[in-house]
Design a protein around this motif. Structure first.
Motif, PDB file in Angstrom:
ATOM      1  N   MET A   1      36.264  30.485   0.455  1.00 20.56           N
ATOM      2  CA  MET A   1      36.910  30.679  -0.841  1.00 20.56           C
ATOM      3  C   MET A   1      38.171  29.824  -0.922  1.00 20.56           C
ATOM      4  O   MET A   1      38.918  29.712   0.040  1.00 20.56           O
ATOM      5  N   ASN A   2      38.418  29.242  -2.079  1.00 23.76           N
ATOM      6  CA  ASN A   2      39.587  28.411  -2.311  1.00 23.76           C
ATOM      7  C   ASN A   2      40.809  29.300  -2.512  1.00 23.76           C
ATOM      8  O   ASN A   2      40.821  30.162  -3.364  1.00 23.76           O
ATOM      9  N   ASP A   3      41.872  29.067  -1.737  1.00 20.82           N
ATOM     10  CA  ASP A   3      43.058  29.905  -1.841  1.00 20.82           C
ATOM     11  C   ASP A   3      44.176  29.268  -2.650  1.00 20.82           C
ATOM     12  O   ASP A   3      45.286  29.761  -2.680  1.00 20.82           O
ATOM     13  N   LYS A   4      43.874  28.152  -3.323  1.00 18.29           N
ATOM     14  CA  LYS A   4      44.869  27.483  -4.164  1.00 18.29           C
ATOM     15  C   LYS A   4      44.317  27.263  -5.563  1.00 18.29           C
ATOM     16  O   LYS A   4      43.120  27.129  -5.757  1.00 18.29           O
ATOM     17  N   ALA A   5      45.218  27.235  -6.534  1.00 18.95           N
ATOM     18  CA  ALA A   5      44.833  27.001  -7.929  1.00 18.95           C
ATOM     19  C   ALA A   5      45.669  25.856  -8.490  1.00 18.95           C
ATOM     20  O   ALA A   5      46.827  25.679  -8.121  1.00 18.95           O
ATOM     21  N   GLU A   6      45.052  25.085  -9.389  1.00 18.44           N
ATOM     22  CA  GLU A   6      45.767  23.982 -10.031  1.00 18.44           C
ATOM     23  C   GLU A   6      46.835  24.509 -10.968  1.00 18.44           C
ATOM     24  O   GLU A   6      46.683  25.564 -11.570  1.00 18.44           O
ATOM     25  N   ILE A   7      47.906  23.737 -11.111  1.00 20.46           N
ATOM     26  CA  ILE A   7      48.985  24.081 -12.033  1.00 20.46           C
ATOM     27  C   ILE A   7      48.847  23.200 -13.261  1.00 20.46           C
ATOM     28  O   ILE A   7      48.692  21.986 -13.169  1.00 20.46           O
ATOM     29  N   PHE A   8      48.911  23.840 -14.424  1.00 14.76           N
ATOM     30  CA  PHE A   8      48.864  23.141 -15.700  1.00 14.76           C
ATOM     31  C   PHE A   8      50.135  23.429 -16.485  1.00 14.76           C
ATOM     32  O   PHE A   8      50.735  24.492 -16.329  1.00 14.76           O
ATOM     33  N   VAL A   9      50.531  22.493 -17.320  1.00 15.18           N
ATOM     34  CA  VAL A   9      51.673  22.652 -18.209  1.00 15.18           C
ATOM     35  C   VAL A   9      51.133  22.679 -19.624  1.00 15.18           C
ATOM     36  O   VAL A   9      50.299  21.846 -19.986  1.00 15.18           O
ATOM     37  N   ARG A  10      51.590  23.639 -20.413  1.00 12.32           N
ATOM     38  CA  ARG A  10      51.192  23.681 -21.817  1.00 12.32           C
ATOM     39  C   ARG A  10      52.390  23.261 -22.659  1.00 12.32           C
ATOM     40  O   ARG A  10      53.461  23.829 -22.564  1.00 12.32           O
ATOM     41  N   VAL A  11      52.179  22.234 -23.478  1.00 12.65           N
ATOM     42  CA  VAL A  11      53.218  21.713 -24.359  1.00 12.65           C
ATOM     43  C   VAL A  11      52.773  21.940 -25.795  1.00 12.65           C
ATOM     44  O   VAL A  11      51.633  21.634 -26.140  1.00 12.65           O
ATOM     45  N   THR A  12      53.677  22.477 -26.623  1.00 14.35           N
ATOM     46  CA  THR A  12      53.383  22.696 -28.036  1.00 14.35           C
ATOM     47  C   THR A  12      54.383  21.904 -28.873  1.00 14.35           C
ATOM     48  O   THR A  12      55.595  22.049 -28.711  1.00 14.35           O
ATOM     49  N   VAL A  13      53.863  21.050 -29.754  1.00  9.41           N
ATOM     50  CA  VAL A  13      54.694  20.257 -30.657  1.00  9.41           C
ATOM     51  C   VAL A  13      54.122  20.391 -32.057  1.00  9.41           C
ATOM     52  O   VAL A  13      52.935  20.138 -32.276  1.00  9.41           O
ATOM     53  N   ASN A  14      54.939  20.822 -32.988  1.00 13.55           N
ATOM     54  CA  ASN A  14      54.515  21.011 -34.378  1.00 13.55           C
ATOM     55  C   ASN A  14      53.254  21.864 -34.480  1.00 13.55           C
ATOM     56  O   ASN A  14      52.353  21.580 -35.259  1.00 13.55           O
ATOM     57  N   GLY A  15      53.175  22.898 -33.651  1.00 15.13           N
ATOM     58  CA  GLY A  15      52.041  23.821 -33.693  1.00 15.13           C
ATOM     59  C   GLY A  15      50.786  23.335 -32.985  1.00 15.13           C
ATOM     60  O   GLY A  15      49.792  24.048 -32.929  1.00 15.13           O
ATOM     61  N   LYS A  16      50.813  22.131 -32.421  1.00  8.33           N
ATOM     62  CA  LYS A  16      49.649  21.609 -31.701  1.00  8.33           C
ATOM     63  C   LYS A  16      49.910  21.721 -30.202  1.00  8.33           C
ATOM     64  O   LYS A  16      50.965  21.322 -29.721  1.00  8.33           O
ATOM     65  N   ARG A  17      48.912  22.261 -29.489  1.00 11.54           N
ATOM     66  CA  ARG A  17      49.043  22.479 -28.053  1.00 11.54           C
ATOM     67  C   ARG A  17      48.280  21.437 -27.244  1.00 11.54           C
ATOM     68  O   ARG A  17      47.213  20.992 -27.661  1.00 11.54           O
ATOM     69  N   ALA A  18      48.853  21.107 -26.097  1.00 11.69           N
ATOM     70  CA  ALA A  18      48.171  20.235 -25.138  1.00 11.69           C
ATOM     71  C   ALA A  18      48.382  20.824 -23.752  1.00 11.69           C
ATOM     72  O   ALA A  18      49.488  21.212 -23.400  1.00 11.69           O
ATOM     73  N   ASN A  19      47.305  20.922 -22.979  1.00 12.48           N
ATOM     74  CA  ASN A  19      47.381  21.357 -21.592  1.00 12.48           C
ATOM     75  C   ASN A  19      47.306  20.122 -20.713  1.00 12.48           C
ATOM     76  O   ASN A  19      46.424  19.293 -20.876  1.00 12.48           O
ATOM     77  N   ILE A  20      48.246  20.032 -19.778  1.00 11.58           N
ATOM     78  CA  ILE A  20      48.340  18.860 -18.925  1.00 11.58           C
ATOM     79  C   ILE A  20      48.251  19.295 -17.469  1.00 11.58           C
ATOM     80  O   ILE A  20      49.052  20.120 -17.021  1.00 11.58           O
TER      81      ILE A  20
END
Length: 51
Positions: A1-20
């Motif tokens: 089993m994998n014991d690590k998870a990826e980290i993502f950043v969520r950015v919201t600009v003018n109501g639009k979201r992007a996950n990076i």
């Protein structure tokens, strides 16, 4: 089993979201899912990211 998870950043600009994906991982035992943050405050897994 994998014991690590990826980290993502969520950015919201003018109501639009992007996950990076920042190509970093955290041990799942160190993640507080309820508060959506790291349980521990150690420099080894808390780094600043220049954007």
């Amino acid at each position: 089993m994998n014991d690590k998870a990826e980290i993502f950043v969520r950015v919201t600009v003018n109501g639009k979201r992007a996950n990076i994906g920042i190509k970093r991982k955290i041990n799942i035992d160190l993640w507080d899912n309820q508060n959506k943050k790291s349980k521990e405050k150690q420099k080894s897994h808390k780094e600043s990211i220049d954007i």
